[in-house]
Design a protein around this motif. Structure first.
Motif, mmCIF file in Angstrom:
data_model
loop_
_atom_site.group_PDB
_atom_site.id
_atom_site.type_symbol
_atom_site.label_atom_id
_atom_site.label_comp_id
_atom_site.label_asym_id
_atom_site.label_seq_id
_atom_site.Cartn_x
_atom_site.Cartn_y
_atom_site.Cartn_z
ATOM 1 N N MET A 1 0.789 -1.215 0.000
ATOM 2 C CA MET A 1 0.000 0.000 0.000
ATOM 3 C C MET A 1 0.831 1.280 0.000
ATOM 4 S SD MET A 1 -3.250 0.957 2.374
ATOM 5 C CE MET A 1 -2.581 0.138 3.773
ATOM 6 N N PRO A 2 2.092 1.300 0.509
ATOM 7 C CA PRO A 2 2.812 2.561 0.531
ATOM 8 C C PRO A 2 2.955 3.157 -0.868
ATOM 9 C CG PRO A 2 4.248 0.738 1.203
ATOM 10 C CD PRO A 2 2.878 0.190 0.998
ATOM 11 N N GLY A 3 2.626 4.437 -1.005
ATOM 12 C CA GLY A 3 2.826 5.123 -2.273
ATOM 13 C C GLY A 3 1.728 4.940 -3.287
ATOM 14 N N HIS A 4 0.786 4.050 -3.041
ATOM 15 C CA HIS A 4 -0.299 3.905 -4.015
ATOM 16 C C HIS A 4 -1.579 3.446 -3.317
ATOM 17 C CE1 HIS A 4 1.553 -0.127 -3.898
ATOM 18 N NE2 HIS A 4 0.323 -0.573 -4.063
ATOM 19 N N PHE A 5 -2.703 3.813 -3.922
ATOM 20 C CA PHE A 5 -3.998 3.438 -3.363
ATOM 21 C C PHE A 5 -4.298 1.976 -3.651
ATOM 22 C CE2 PHE A 5 -4.782 8.025 -3.411
ATOM 23 C CZ PHE A 5 -5.515 8.191 -2.245
ATOM 24 N N LEU A 8 -10.463 -0.984 -0.793
ATOM 25 C CA LEU A 8 -10.900 -1.515 0.499
ATOM 26 C C LEU A 8 -12.064 -2.472 0.284
ATOM 27 C CD1 LEU A 8 -10.928 1.716 2.710
ATOM 28 C CD2 LEU A 8 -9.378 -0.232 2.936
ATOM 29 N N PRO A 9 -12.181 -3.496 1.103
ATOM 30 C CA PRO A 9 -13.345 -4.379 0.990
ATOM 31 C C PRO A 9 -14.633 -3.577 1.174
ATOM 32 C CG PRO A 9 -11.713 -5.290 2.508
ATOM 33 C CD PRO A 9 -11.273 -3.899 2.183
ATOM 34 N N GLY A 10 -15.581 -3.786 0.295
ATOM 35 C CA GLY A 10 -16.843 -3.064 0.385
ATOM 36 C C GLY A 10 -16.826 -1.707 -0.291
ATOM 37 N N GLY A 11 -15.709 -1.324 -0.891
ATOM 38 C CA GLY A 11 -15.619 -0.044 -1.603
ATOM 39 C C GLY A 11 -14.704 0.927 -0.891
ATOM 40 N N GLY A 12 -14.297 1.951 -1.609
ATOM 41 C CA GLY A 12 -13.364 2.913 -1.051
ATOM 42 C C GLY A 12 -11.930 2.522 -1.332
ATOM 43 N N SER A 115 -12.640 18.219 0.944
ATOM 44 C CA SER A 115 -12.673 16.821 1.359
ATOM 45 C C SER A 115 -11.254 16.302 1.586
ATOM 46 C CB SER A 115 -13.394 15.960 0.314
ATOM 47 O OG SER A 115 -13.329 14.598 0.660
ATOM 48 N N VAL A 116 -10.323 16.690 0.717
ATOM 49 C CA VAL A 116 -8.926 16.287 0.876
ATOM 50 C C VAL A 116 -8.383 16.813 2.202
ATOM 51 C CG1 VAL A 116 -6.579 16.619 -0.023
ATOM 52 C CG2 VAL A 116 -8.460 16.093 -1.600
ATOM 53 N N VAL A 117 -8.605 18.096 2.475
ATOM 54 C CA VAL A 117 -8.108 18.697 3.717
ATOM 55 C C VAL A 117 -8.746 18.031 4.934
ATOM 56 C CG1 VAL A 117 -8.003 20.831 5.078
ATOM 57 C CG2 VAL A 117 -7.596 20.907 2.603
ATOM 58 N N ARG A 118 -10.058 17.837 4.889
ATOM 59 C CA ARG A 118 -10.764 17.255 6.047
ATOM 60 C C ARG A 118 -10.301 15.832 6.333
ATOM 61 N NH1 ARG A 118 -16.042 19.239 3.409
ATOM 62 N NH2 ARG A 118 -16.306 21.328 4.276
ATOM 63 N N THR A 119 -10.169 15.023 5.301
ATOM 64 C CA THR A 119 -9.772 13.625 5.531
ATOM 65 C C THR A 119 -8.330 13.538 6.030
ATOM 66 O OG1 THR A 119 -9.284 13.403 3.156
ATOM 67 C CG2 THR A 119 -11.417 12.575 3.913
ATOM 68 N N LEU A 120 -7.476 14.420 5.561
ATOM 69 C CA LEU A 120 -6.093 14.432 6.058
ATOM 70 C C LEU A 120 -6.044 14.914 7.505
ATOM 71 C CD1 LEU A 120 -4.127 15.824 2.968
ATOM 72 C CD2 LEU A 120 -4.181 13.461 3.801
ATOM 73 N N ASP A 121 -6.863 15.922 7.822
ATOM 74 C CA ASP A 121 -6.876 16.444 9.198
ATOM 75 C C ASP A 121 -7.440 15.423 10.186
ATOM 76 O OD1 ASP A 121 -5.771 18.790 8.329
ATOM 77 O OD2 ASP A 121 -7.606 19.982 8.468
ATOM 78 N N ALA A 122 -8.261 14.497 9.695
ATOM 79 C CA ALA A 122 -8.879 13.507 10.584
ATOM 80 C C ALA A 122 -8.014 12.264 10.791
ATOM 81 C CB ALA A 122 -10.244 13.087 10.004
ATOM 82 N N LEU A 123 -6.835 12.225 10.143
ATOM 83 C CA LEU A 123 -5.974 11.046 10.257
ATOM 84 C C LEU A 123 -5.457 10.845 11.678
ATOM 85 C CD1 LEU A 123 -3.784 11.269 7.031
ATOM 86 C CD2 LEU A 123 -5.494 9.536 7.566
ATOM 87 N N PRO A 125 -2.282 9.600 13.531
ATOM 88 C CA PRO A 125 -0.881 9.294 13.208
ATOM 89 C C PRO A 125 -0.464 7.923 13.737
ATOM 90 C CG PRO A 125 -1.100 11.468 14.230
ATOM 91 C CD PRO A 125 -2.419 10.774 14.379
ATOM 92 N N ALA A 126 0.360 7.231 12.969
ATOM 93 C CA ALA A 126 0.926 5.957 13.411
ATOM 94 C C ALA A 126 2.073 6.236 14.381
ATOM 95 C CB ALA A 126 1.430 5.167 12.205
ATOM 96 N N LEU A 127 2.438 5.226 15.180
ATOM 97 C CA LEU A 127 3.513 5.396 16.163
ATOM 98 C C LEU A 127 4.842 5.742 15.503
ATOM 99 C CD1 LEU A 127 2.726 2.466 18.632
ATOM 100 C CD2 LEU A 127 2.339 4.915 18.978
ATOM 101 N N ASP A 128 5.066 5.183 14.312
ATOM 102 C CA ASP A 128 6.328 5.439 13.625
ATOM 103 C C ASP A 128 6.218 6.586 12.621
ATOM 104 O OD1 ASP A 128 4.623 4.081 11.986
ATOM 105 O OD2 ASP A 128 6.133 2.704 11.184
ATOM 106 N N GLY A 129 5.163 7.393 12.731
ATOM 107 C CA GLY A 129 4.970 8.521 11.819
ATOM 108 C C GLY A 129 4.114 8.133 10.633
ATOM 109 N N GLY A 130 3.554 9.147 9.998
ATOM 110 C CA GLY A 130 2.674 8.897 8.866
ATOM 111 C C GLY A 130 1.339 8.355 9.331
ATOM 112 N N ALA A 131 0.543 7.894 8.375
ATOM 113 C CA ALA A 131 -0.782 7.359 8.697
ATOM 114 C C ALA A 131 -1.320 6.614 7.493
ATOM 115 C CB ALA A 131 -1.734 8.493 9.085
ATOM 116 N N VAL A 132 -2.342 5.809 7.731
ATOM 117 C CA VAL A 132 -3.046 5.141 6.641
ATOM 118 C C VAL A 132 -4.351 5.896 6.407
ATOM 119 C CG1 VAL A 132 -4.176 3.037 5.862
ATOM 120 C CG2 VAL A 132 -2.026 2.897 7.122
ATOM 121 N N LEU A 133 -4.487 6.433 5.229
ATOM 122 C CA LEU A 133 -5.691 7.169 4.840
ATOM 123 C C LEU A 133 -6.698 6.178 4.264
ATOM 124 C CD1 LEU A 133 -7.094 9.969 4.198
ATOM 125 C CD2 LEU A 133 -6.032 9.757 1.938
ATOM 126 N N LYS A 134 -7.894 6.142 4.852
ATOM 127 C CA LYS A 134 -8.963 5.273 4.342
ATOM 128 C C LYS A 134 -10.118 6.150 3.881
ATOM 129 C CE LYS A 134 -7.731 1.313 7.197
ATOM 130 N NZ LYS A 134 -8.162 0.326 8.194
#
Length: 201
Positions: A1-5, A8-12, A115-123, A125-134
């Protein structure tokens, strides 16, 4: 998943982003919002009736990026009108079309970027930095629209008009001041391509 979409099961769709990538996409989306400007109802008291009948601009934007995002509906850059009369008729049709559609187009692009800003703001963060955007299916479509707008905007600044121009970008020397913008353009293109594949049946 890193670097590309990935789907998700069920869509998205989902993508792993590091902190720098999150910051870059968010910054670009905010810049796009600033470029598009506020909606017709955001500077005035709420009046749904007035907003319903509000007419948009009839002339193309002066900014080349906005002209790329909101092109004339009846002009063909590869084929000039046959006569001055045909050119005038083309301008009149484009002007009329723009007057009744541009406000809605701006609102759609604004909502996609928000929508891009809102979804990023709602992430979270993972313990090692970054996050998984769903993203949900609807959010995926909004992201797709905004990624396209961002690439059009950057492409306009880089004066990209066709595929040959894109090929030249790969050969830019590292010291070229356009290099960071080129890297963002190509990276967003990869994200866009993988997001499209998640939405295909």
């Amino acid at each position: 998943m890193p670097g590309h979409f990935e789907p998700l099961p069920g869509g998205g769709a989902a993508v792993a982003l590091d902190d720098v990538e999150i910051s870059i996409i968010r910054s670009l989306a905010v810049q796009l919002l600033e470029l598009i400007g506020p909606g017709p109802g955001e500077d005035a008291p709420d009046d749904p009736l007035a907003e319903l009948f509000a007419e948009g601009p009839s002339e193309p934007p002066k900014d080349p990026v906005l002209r790329r995002l909101f092109p004339d509906a009846y002009s063909d850059p590869e084929k000039a009108p046959d006569s001055p009369a045909a050119a005038e008729e083309q301008r009149a049709y484009s002007s009329e079309f723009r007057r009744y559609t541009e406000n809605d187009l701006r609102a759609g692009k604004r909502e996609n970027a928000l929508s891009v800003v809102r979804t990023l703001d709602a992430l979270t963060p993972a313990l090692d930095g970054g996050a998984v955007l769903k993203l949900s299916v609807e959010e995926s479509r909004q992201w797709l629209g905004s990624l396209n707008d961002l690439r059009l905007a950057i492409g306009s600044r880089l004066e990209i008009t066709d595929e040959d121009d894109t090929d030249l970008l790969y050969r830019l020397p590292d010291e070229d001041p356009r290099k960071p913008m080129v890297m963002a353009y190509l990276w967003l293109g990869g994200l866009q391509e993988t997001l499209v594949s998640t939405l295909m049946p």
